[in-house]
Design a protein around this motif. Structure first.
Motif, PDB file in Angstrom:
ATOM      1  N   MET A   1       0.913  -1.159  -0.072  1.00 33.78           N
ATOM      2  CA  MET A   1       0.099  -0.051  -0.001  1.00 33.78           C
ATOM      3  C   MET A   1       0.793   1.353   0.079  1.00 33.78           C
ATOM      4  O   MET A   1       1.884   1.327   0.718  1.00 33.78           O
ATOM      5  N   TYR A   2       0.611   2.236  -0.839  1.00 30.77           N
ATOM      6  CA  TYR A   2       1.558   3.472  -0.875  1.00 30.77           C
ATOM      7  C   TYR A   2       0.430   4.561  -1.279  1.00 30.77           C
ATOM      8  O   TYR A   2      -0.429   4.456  -1.807  1.00 30.77           O
ATOM      9  N   MET A   3       1.199   5.835  -1.044  1.00 34.90           N
ATOM     10  CA  MET A   3       0.190   6.976  -1.239  1.00 34.90           C
ATOM     11  C   MET A   3       1.571   7.850  -2.122  1.00 34.90           C
ATOM     12  O   MET A   3       2.535   7.797  -1.745  1.00 34.90           O
ATOM     13  N   LEU A   4       1.360   8.151  -3.531  1.00 38.15           N
ATOM     14  CA  LEU A   4       2.250   8.983  -4.187  1.00 38.15           C
ATOM     15  C   LEU A   4       2.223  10.274  -3.663  1.00 38.15           C
ATOM     16  O   LEU A   4       1.323  11.201  -3.332  1.00 38.15           O
ATOM     17  N   LEU A   5       3.353  10.760  -3.086  1.00 37.66           N
ATOM     18  CA  LEU A   5       3.591  12.128  -2.713  1.00 37.66           C
ATOM     19  C   LEU A   5       4.052  13.222  -3.538  1.00 37.66           C
ATOM     20  O   LEU A   5       3.679  14.197  -3.656  1.00 37.66           O
ATOM     21  N   TYR A   6       4.687  12.806  -4.734  1.00 44.09           N
ATOM     22  CA  TYR A   6       5.162  13.717  -5.791  1.00 44.09           C
ATOM     23  C   TYR A   6       5.283  13.057  -7.098  1.00 44.09           C
ATOM     24  O   TYR A   6       5.985  11.797  -7.005  1.00 44.09           O
ATOM     25  N   ASP A   7       5.128  13.610  -8.083  1.00 42.37           N
ATOM     26  CA  ASP A   7       4.972  12.915  -9.406  1.00 42.37           C
ATOM     27  C   ASP A   7       5.607  13.457 -10.512  1.00 42.37           C
ATOM     28  O   ASP A   7       4.938  14.228 -11.386  1.00 42.37           O
ATOM     29  N   GLY A   8       6.933  13.841 -10.288  1.00 41.95           N
ATOM     30  CA  GLY A   8       7.712  14.473 -11.566  1.00 41.95           C
ATOM     31  C   GLY A   8       8.730  13.382 -12.152  1.00 41.95           C
ATOM     32  O   GLY A   8       8.338  12.179 -12.076  1.00 41.95           O
ATOM     33  N   TRP A   9       9.896  13.910 -12.306  1.00 40.98           N
ATOM     34  CA  TRP A   9      10.906  12.909 -13.137  1.00 40.98           C
ATOM     35  C   TRP A   9      11.190  11.953 -11.999  1.00 40.98           C
ATOM     36  O   TRP A   9      11.365  10.677 -12.094  1.00 40.98           O
ATOM     37  N   HIS A  10      11.510  12.570 -10.744  1.00 40.45           N
ATOM     38  CA  HIS A  10      11.642  11.436  -9.537  1.00 40.45           C
ATOM     39  C   HIS A  10      10.145  11.321  -8.846  1.00 40.45           C
ATOM     40  O   HIS A  10       9.670  12.482  -8.880  1.00 40.45           O
ATOM     41  N   LYS A  11       9.740  10.398  -8.526  1.00 39.84           N
ATOM     42  CA  LYS A  11       8.642  10.175  -7.733  1.00 39.84           C
ATOM     43  C   LYS A  11       8.902   9.819  -6.134  1.00 39.84           C
ATOM     44  O   LYS A  11      10.100   8.913  -6.313  1.00 39.84           O
ATOM     45  N   ILE A  12       8.174  10.143  -5.159  1.00 37.33           N
ATOM     46  CA  ILE A  12       8.345   9.806  -3.981  1.00 37.33           C
ATOM     47  C   ILE A  12       6.981   9.237  -3.515  1.00 37.33           C
ATOM     48  O   ILE A  12       5.775   9.850  -3.742  1.00 37.33           O
ATOM     49  N   GLU A  13       7.149   8.026  -3.013  1.00 36.51           N
ATOM     50  CA  GLU A  13       5.858   7.248  -2.453  1.00 36.51           C
ATOM     51  C   GLU A  13       6.089   6.969  -1.220  1.00 36.51           C
ATOM     52  O   GLU A  13       7.086   6.676  -0.521  1.00 36.51           O
ATOM     53  N   GLU A  14       5.052   7.075  -0.392  1.00 33.87           N
ATOM     54  CA  GLU A  14       4.829   6.558   0.982  1.00 33.87           C
ATOM     55  C   GLU A  14       4.519   5.226   1.187  1.00 33.87           C
ATOM     56  O   GLU A  14       3.523   4.788   0.386  1.00 33.87           O
ATOM     57  N   ILE A  15       5.340   4.260   1.631  1.00 33.71           N
ATOM     58  CA  ILE A  15       5.107   2.863   1.699  1.00 33.71           C
ATOM     59  C   ILE A  15       5.053   2.392   3.205  1.00 33.71           C
ATOM     60  O   ILE A  15       5.421   3.406   4.006  1.00 33.71           O
ATOM     61  N   ILE A  16       4.281   1.386   3.404  1.00 36.07           N
ATOM     62  CA  ILE A  16       4.171   0.782   4.677  1.00 36.07           C
ATOM     63  C   ILE A  16       5.005  -0.380   4.715  1.00 36.07           C
ATOM     64  O   ILE A  16       4.859  -1.097   4.089  1.00 36.07           O
ATOM     65  N   ALA A  17       6.109  -0.414   5.634  1.00 39.07           N
ATOM     66  CA  ALA A  17       6.895  -1.471   5.748  1.00 39.07           C
ATOM     67  C   ALA A  17       6.752  -2.201   6.893  1.00 39.07           C
ATOM     68  O   ALA A  17       6.480  -1.713   7.955  1.00 39.07           O
ATOM     69  N   ASN A  18       7.038  -3.453   7.139  1.00 40.34           N
ATOM     70  CA  ASN A  18       7.079  -4.196   8.425  1.00 40.34           C
ATOM     71  C   ASN A  18       8.313  -4.381   8.892  1.00 40.34           C
ATOM     72  O   ASN A  18       9.393  -5.391   8.295  1.00 40.34           O
ATOM     73  N   ILE A  19       8.692  -3.667   9.917  1.00 40.21           N
ATOM     74  CA  ILE A  19      10.267  -3.630  10.557  1.00 40.21           C
ATOM     75  C   ILE A  19      10.088  -4.099  11.998  1.00 40.21           C
ATOM     76  O   ILE A  19       9.514  -3.515  12.877  1.00 40.21           O
ATOM     77  N   LYS A  20      10.750  -5.254  12.238  1.00 41.38           N
ATOM     78  CA  LYS A  20      10.783  -5.802  13.566  1.00 41.38           C
ATOM     79  C   LYS A  20       9.466  -6.032  14.037  1.00 41.38           C
ATOM     80  O   LYS A  20       9.076  -5.828  15.280  1.00 41.38           O
ATOM     81  N   GLY A  21       8.447  -6.477  13.327  1.00 40.73           N
ATOM     82  CA  GLY A  21       7.105  -6.634  13.656  1.00 40.73           C
ATOM     83  C   GLY A  21       6.240  -5.429  13.757  1.00 40.73           C
ATOM     84  O   GLY A  21       5.107  -5.749  14.130  1.00 40.73           O
ATOM     85  N   ARG A  22       6.614  -4.294  13.477  1.00 39.31           N
ATOM     86  CA  ARG A  22       5.734  -2.905  13.500  1.00 39.31           C
ATOM     87  C   ARG A  22       5.558  -2.404  12.190  1.00 39.31           C
ATOM     88  O   ARG A  22       6.819  -2.802  11.461  1.00 39.31           O
ATOM     89  N   GLU A  23       4.325  -2.181  11.966  1.00 36.34           N
ATOM     90  CA  GLU A  23       4.427  -1.353  10.658  1.00 36.34           C
ATOM     91  C   GLU A  23       4.783   0.071  10.656  1.00 36.34           C
ATOM     92  O   GLU A  23       4.428   0.645  11.646  1.00 36.34           O
ATOM     93  N   VAL A  24       5.695   0.481   9.973  1.00 37.60           N
ATOM     94  CA  VAL A  24       6.088   1.916   9.635  1.00 37.60           C
ATOM     95  C   VAL A  24       6.074   2.529   8.435  1.00 37.60           C
ATOM     96  O   VAL A  24       5.883   1.886   7.491  1.00 37.60           O
ATOM     97  N   LYS A  25       5.809   3.848   8.513  1.00 34.92           N
ATOM     98  CA  LYS A  25       5.811   4.551   7.350  1.00 34.92           C
ATOM     99  C   LYS A  25       7.093   5.086   6.720  1.00 34.92           C
ATOM    100  O   LYS A  25       7.859   5.486   7.606  1.00 34.92           O
ATOM    101  N   ARG A  26       7.382   4.881   5.539  1.00 34.76           N
ATOM    102  CA  ARG A  26       8.661   5.317   5.002  1.00 34.76           C
ATOM    103  C   ARG A  26       8.464   5.784   3.649  1.00 34.76           C
ATOM    104  O   ARG A  26       7.086   5.617   2.887  1.00 34.76           O
ATOM    105  N   GLU A  27       9.303   6.689   3.038  1.00 28.00           N
ATOM    106  CA  GLU A  27       9.317   7.374   1.851  1.00 28.00           C
ATOM    107  C   GLU A  27      10.494   6.385   0.796  1.00 28.00           C
ATOM    108  O   GLU A  27      11.250   5.958   1.188  1.00 28.00           O
ATOM    109  N   LYS A  28       9.605   6.050  -0.268  1.00 25.29           N
ATOM    110  CA  LYS A  28      10.419   5.219  -1.396  1.00 25.29           C
ATOM    111  C   LYS A  28      10.681   6.365  -2.585  1.00 25.29           C
ATOM    112  O   LYS A  28       9.597   6.792  -3.060  1.00 25.29           O
ATOM    113  N   ILE A  29      11.968   6.528  -3.104  1.00 20.19           N
ATOM    114  CA  ILE A  29      12.149   7.409  -4.370  1.00 20.19           C
ATOM    115  C   ILE A  29      12.228   6.508  -5.259  1.00 20.19           C
ATOM    116  O   ILE A  29      12.859   5.547  -5.318  1.00 20.19           O
ATOM    117  N   ILE A  30      11.181   7.072  -6.365  1.00 21.73           N
ATOM    118  CA  ILE A  30      11.230   6.049  -7.582  1.00 21.73           C
ATOM    119  C   ILE A  30      12.174   6.798  -8.601  1.00 21.73           C
ATOM    120  O   ILE A  30      11.804   7.715  -8.984  1.00 21.73           O
TER     121      ILE A  30
END
Length: 176
Positions: A1-30
């Motif tokens: 599940m992600y939400m697009l934060l910026y849609d230009g040449w580079h894109k930034i998505e917010e992703i949900i990752a499971n780290i050590k059993g916890r769901e955390v929000k992170r950004e992923k640069i596309i």
């Protein structure tokens, strides 16, 4: 599940990752992956391109490279970049390594885009020259020692070229 934060040449998505059993929000640069070449001629000189990098505000010397943004092979992209950025034709290319010498994540903590660095041997003279390219100002042919000096002076700063320099020291270990 992600939400697009910026849609230009580079894109930034917010992703949900499971780290050590916890769901955390992170950004992923596309960003688009890249392909580059350690280009060596018959004089055992290495090809670098000089280009202005607006994000860092100055000229840098780097390996020839391009984005993986077409539906062709990495080697075909590299051949196109050699022609566009360096005015080196396919006929001047003697060989391109079968596999990349190095492949790595360009921004491992923020993106899954990779850079693939191939070894390219060409039958080109060691002539530094201005080129007619939108990004590249000129091409220069240098020895590994000159590359090392350029890095020490801050003229070489990008990751792919610094990684290539370390590979070249080993490649030319008897001459370096």
């Amino acid at each position: 599940m992600y939400m697009l934060l910026y849609d230009g040449w580079h894109k930034i998505e917010e992703i949900i990752a499971n780290i050590k059993g916890r769901e955390v929000k992170r950004e992923k640069i596309i960003i688009k992956g890249g392909v580059s070449g350690i280009v060596i001629n018959r004089d055992n000189k290495v090809l670098l391109v000089k280009q202005y990098r607006p994000c860092v505000g100055h000229y840098t010397y780097e390996l020839v490279a391009g984005c993986i943004d077409k539906d062709i092979s990495n080697k075909e992209i590299l051949l196109e970049e050699l022609q566009e950025e360096c005015e080196i034709t396919k006929d001047e290319v003697i060989s391109i390594s079968e596999k990349p010498l190095v492949e790595y994540y360009m921004m491992c903590g923020s993106s899954d885009a990779t850079m693939s660095i191939y070894l390219v041997k060409v039958d080109s003279k060691s002539i530094n020259k201005k080129v007619d390219d939108v990004d590249v100002e000129e091409i220069v042919w240098v020895t590994v020692q000159e590359m090392e000096e350029m890095k020490e002076k801050g003229l070489i700063k990008d990751g792919k070229t610094i990684i290539a320099l370390e590979k070249l020291k080993n490649y030319f270990k008897n001459d370096y």
